[in-house]
Design a protein around this motif. Structure first.
Motif, PDB file in Angstrom:
ATOM      1  N   TRP A  14     -15.845  79.789  11.287  1.00  0.00           N
ATOM      2  CA  TRP A  14     -14.818  78.606  11.390  1.00  0.00           C
ATOM      3  C   TRP A  14     -14.609  78.431   9.646  1.00  0.00           C
ATOM      4  N   ARG A  15     -13.364  78.314   9.416  1.00  0.00           N
ATOM      5  CA  ARG A  15     -13.002  77.897   8.103  1.00  0.00           C
ATOM      6  C   ARG A  15     -12.070  76.767   8.241  1.00  0.00           C
ATOM      7  N   ALA A  16     -11.962  75.761   7.452  1.00  0.00           N
ATOM      8  CA  ALA A  16     -10.819  74.836   7.259  1.00  0.00           C
ATOM      9  C   ALA A  16     -11.278  73.963   6.185  1.00  0.00           C
ATOM     10  N   ARG A  17      -9.835  73.417   5.608  1.00  0.00           N
ATOM     11  CA  ARG A  17     -10.179  72.581   4.527  1.00  0.00           C
ATOM     12  C   ARG A  17     -10.703  71.289   4.719  1.00  0.00           C
ATOM     13  N   LEU A  18     -10.469  70.805   5.792  1.00  0.00           N
ATOM     14  CA  LEU A  18     -10.934  69.403   6.318  1.00  0.00           C
ATOM     15  C   LEU A  18     -11.554  69.770   7.648  1.00  0.00           C
ATOM     16  N   GLU A  19     -12.701  68.825   7.874  1.00  0.00           N
ATOM     17  CA  GLU A  19     -13.662  69.065   9.253  1.00  0.00           C
ATOM     18  C   GLU A  19     -12.522  68.861  10.434  1.00  0.00           C
ATOM     19  N   ASP A  20     -11.728  67.899  10.478  1.00  0.00           N
ATOM     20  CA  ASP A  20     -10.775  67.432  11.644  1.00  0.00           C
ATOM     21  C   ASP A  20      -9.591  68.223  11.685  1.00  0.00           C
ATOM     22  N   HIS A  21      -9.427  69.348  10.912  1.00  0.00           N
ATOM     23  CA  HIS A  21      -8.402  70.343  11.082  1.00  0.00           C
ATOM     24  C   HIS A  21      -8.815  71.715  12.141  1.00  0.00           C
ATOM     25  N   LEU A  22      -7.943  72.333  12.765  1.00  0.00           N
ATOM     26  CA  LEU A  22      -7.951  73.367  13.852  1.00  0.00           C
ATOM     27  C   LEU A  22      -8.850  74.111  13.262  1.00  0.00           C
ATOM     28  N   GLY A  23      -8.529  74.750  11.987  1.00  0.00           N
ATOM     29  CA  GLY A  23      -9.297  75.814  11.161  1.00  0.00           C
ATOM     30  C   GLY A  23      -8.983  77.023  11.712  1.00  0.00           C
ATOM     31  N   THR A  24      -9.453  78.119  11.066  1.00  0.00           N
ATOM     32  CA  THR A  24      -9.369  79.474  11.643  1.00  0.00           C
ATOM     33  C   THR A  24     -10.470  80.043  12.007  1.00  0.00           C
ATOM     34  N   PHE A  25     -10.580  81.010  12.969  1.00  0.00           N
ATOM     35  CA  PHE A  25     -11.727  81.757  13.305  1.00  0.00           C
ATOM     36  C   PHE A  25     -11.858  83.279  12.696  1.00  0.00           C
ATOM     37  N   SER A  26     -12.816  83.955  12.307  1.00  0.00           N
ATOM     38  CA  SER A  26     -13.191  85.163  12.011  1.00  0.00           C
ATOM     39  C   SER A  26     -13.993  85.432  13.257  1.00  0.00           C
TER      40      SER A  26
END
Length: 234
Positions: free
Chosen positions: A58-70
């Protein structure tokens, strides 16, 4: 921000033209969601199936963002589930139950129970105990340790539908028609008859409906009743 973990996929939904939002139970992190870019492509089709175990990054700029999954496939279960209707319904029900958990709140006990349920032959006893544990982890656990009326810890046979507390056989006698039956295997280890299982699912279903489904204005999972019917045939 970034983390990697092993997870059970419990759902996917479309997002835009080519992507999916995946929902997974991650060890140590709980129910997590993330965007899988290009997730609707044929390359991802076999991997992004509820019931599979995957490695997520999981990657995101901020912790509370949805983020992306690989996503990397670790254990494919979907084909085996489709081949067995009882296992398929069981996996679907377990995933529906896990949807009820708050996001990003670890529930490793439930995750372990879910994996054991999905990976073994359909087991009504284990499923009833899973629903009991689900109620507990949602904050609506039943008190099956002692009688609400007398404090007795033995011969507990019923549960108050209002308080979720156990009632002993003697104390329950005048009110039996108003109480829910408590099958002995829920209060202690042991086998269960088809009638015991029906009583157990009536009990857990009552409190799931009262505290979760009706409270959130959602329907009970559609696979639950057909699965209970299949699991309780003598």
């Amino acid at each position: 921000m970034e983390w990697t973990g092993e997870a059970l996929l419990i759902g996917v939904r479309r997002h835009g033209e080519t992507s999916l939002i995946a929902e997974a139970m991650v060890a140590g992190r709980g129910r997590c969601l993330g965007l899988v870019r290009g997730g609707r492509s044929s390359r991802h089709a076999a991997t992004l199936q509820p019931g599979n175990t995957v490695q997520l990054t999981w990657r995101a700029r901020l912790e509370d963002h949805l983020g992306t999954f690989s996503v990397e496939l670790l254990q494919a279960r979907a084909a085996g589930l489709i081949a067995d209707r009882r296992r398929l319904y069981l996996a679907q029900l377990v995933c529906e139950h896990l949807h009820l958990l708050p996001e990003r709140d670890p529930h490793d006990r439930l995750l372990a129970m879910a994996l054991e349920l999905i990976d073994n032959a359909p087991d009504g006893v284990a499923l009833a105990r899973f629903e009991l544990a689900l109620l507990d982890e949602l904050g609506f656990g039943l008190d099956l340790e002692s009688c609400a009326a007398t404090g007795a810890t033995a011969d507990l046979t019923h549960v108050s539908p209002r308080t979720g507390r156990a009632v002993s056989r003697a104390a329950a006698e005048p009110y039996k028609d108003r109480l829910l039956a408590l099958p002995s295997f829920l209060a202690a280890r042991g086998n269960a008859s088809p009638d015991d299982l029906r009583d157990a699912f009536r009990l857990t279903g009552h409190f799931l409906d009262r505290h979760v489904w009706s409270a959130r204005q959602i329907e009970a999972p559609p696979t639950r009743e057909p699965l209970i019917f299949m699991l309780t045939q003598g």
